[in-house]
Structures are given as structure tokens and as C-alpha cells.
Design a protein around this motif. Sequence first.
Motif, PDB file in Angstrom:
ATOM      1  N   VAL A  14       0.835  -1.198   0.000  1.00 46.78           N
ATOM      2  CA  VAL A  14       0.000   0.000   0.000  1.00 46.78           C
ATOM      3  C   VAL A  14       0.876   1.257   0.000  1.00 46.78           C
ATOM      4  O   VAL A  14       0.626   2.215  -0.737  1.00 46.78           O
ATOM      5  N   ALA A  15       1.928   1.249   0.822  1.00 50.94           N
ATOM      6  CA  ALA A  15       2.836   2.395   0.873  1.00 50.94           C
ATOM      7  C   ALA A  15       3.552   2.593  -0.458  1.00 50.94           C
ATOM      8  O   ALA A  15       3.736   3.727  -0.923  1.00 50.94           O
ATOM      9  N   GLY A  21       1.295   4.197  -2.873  1.00 46.56           N
ATOM     10  CA  GLY A  21       1.210   5.617  -2.541  1.00 46.56           C
ATOM     11  C   GLY A  21       2.399   6.394  -3.069  1.00 46.56           C
ATOM     12  O   GLY A  21       2.251   7.505  -3.603  1.00 46.56           O
ATOM     13  N   LEU A  36       2.012   6.812  -6.842  1.00 38.64           N
ATOM     14  CA  LEU A  36       1.030   7.846  -7.180  1.00 38.64           C
ATOM     15  C   LEU A  36       1.597   9.241  -6.943  1.00 38.64           C
ATOM     16  O   LEU A  36       1.348  10.161  -7.735  1.00 38.64           O
ATOM     17  N   TYR A  37       2.380   9.394  -5.875  1.00 40.37           N
ATOM     18  CA  TYR A  37       2.987  10.703  -5.594  1.00 40.37           C
ATOM     19  C   TYR A  37       3.943  11.101  -6.722  1.00 40.37           C
ATOM     20  O   TYR A  37       3.890  12.216  -7.245  1.00 40.37           O
ATOM     21  N   SER A  45       8.105   0.870  -8.048  1.00 35.50           N
ATOM     22  CA  SER A  45       7.238   0.817  -6.868  1.00 35.50           C
ATOM     23  C   SER A  45       5.989  -0.022  -7.130  1.00 35.50           C
ATOM     24  O   SER A  45       5.593  -0.845  -6.295  1.00 35.50           O
TER      25      SER A  45
END
Length: 249
Positions: free
Chosen positions: A107-108, A111, A114-115, A238
Motif C-alpha cells: 500500500v505504501a 502511494g 502515485l505521488y 514501486s
Amino acid sequence: MLDPLTLLALGAVGTLAGFVDAIAGGGGMIALPALLSAGLPPVSALATNKLQSVFGTGMAALTYWRRGFVSLKALIPAIAFTFVGSFLGAMVVKQADTSLLDIAVPVALIGIALYFLFAPNLSDADKAARLPFGMFVPLMGFAIGFYDGIFGPGTGSFLTIGFVMLFGFGLTRASGNTKILNLTSNLAALAIFIPAGDVVWPAALAMGIGQLVGGYIGARTGIRYGAKLIRPLVVVVSIALAVRLLVFR
């Protein structure tokens, strides 16, 4: 005993892993499955992966430092804290329950992807830091080093996002500093694995030679093309790591 053809194939894998890792991290995603496929037991594969990655990470770190993207003097406290954190993580890994990380880490990583994908101002230019470097980089190094000692996947991505988001580094400078702390955490874990006899040395050395080549070429490529290459590669690595952790467990 690994035959020469297998060692040659592992060397080629090490070159590719070193190239990817020097730019965006995640080389273990390529190297570790190759070691397992070669027949190494899981603990030996993990230990051997740590050692072979030291060659590429060390070469990449040296290349970024020589090109002026890393200040070793400023990083000395963070290097020390990262070493301690990773060493402690490697010591407690057998007693720790890492099942929560099976979900939390992917999940991290998504994230982070996406960042890097949607943040509008990611570039090689440094920006204002959100936290004081001298006080908080060592704490970041300790926390992520501890994580690397226990679990490991995504360590480079987490360090890079920390340098960018918290300390205002441009992407190329963030990649260079990430290599220094990633190298430190790998060496700390090896202080546990090598005395325990977990490293398969022929495999580690074969991949290490490839890592030297891949790490050098990858670092030079990252320096040459900067954010326009590092940004999309961090996104791809990622997401790929997250998928591997969620699907191929």
C-alpha cells in the motif's frame, strides 16, 4: 554447487539489477527471484542478495558522490543511525511478526508511485526542506534501516521519497543519498548473515561483478537524464514491487 552456466546467468541478472537499483531502487526484485530459482534456500538467498547488492550499490554511491550529488560529511550521523537500525532489525527478524507488512508495504509503495506520478513539481531542483536535515535524516535512516533489516522490499523507494518530501532534495540528489544509506543498511545486515554462514559466495561474487557494471552504468544514466528518467522508473519499480508482494508471496 552452482555450475558455471548458472553463475554466468546470475552475473547477467546482477548487471540488470544493479542498473535498475542505481536509478530507482528495487534491484532485489530482480536478483532475489533469480537466486531462489537457482536453488538457494530462502535465508541463503536473502543473505546472498544482500552481499551481491553491496557491489552495485557501492559503485552507484561512489559515482553519485564523485559527481557532487552527496555530502558524506553531512550524512555521517545518518549513516551511523542507519547501520544501527538495520543491525537491530536483522537481529530481531526471527522473533518479529511481519505479517502486517505484507499488506502495509505494498500500500505504501503504491502511494509512493502515485505521488511520483502526479506531483507537479518533481525535478532535479532542490526545494525548501520541511524538516531540519541534521536532526531528522538520522531518525529516518534508523527507522528505514530497521525496516530493511527485518523485511527489506522498497527500502530505496522509501528513502528517496523521504529525501524528496521531507528534506526538499531534487530527484538526482535524493537518489545519490539513498544509495549511501541503502549501502549502509545492507552492510549492517551482512554483519549478521556472514558470521552465520548464510551467504553463498560463488553466487554472490558472480552477481557482484555484474552489479559493479550495472551500478556504474545506472548511476551515470541517472545523473545524465535526471528527473525525467528517475521519476517514471520509481513509479514502475514501486508498482512492480507492490504487485510482487501482493500476488507472488
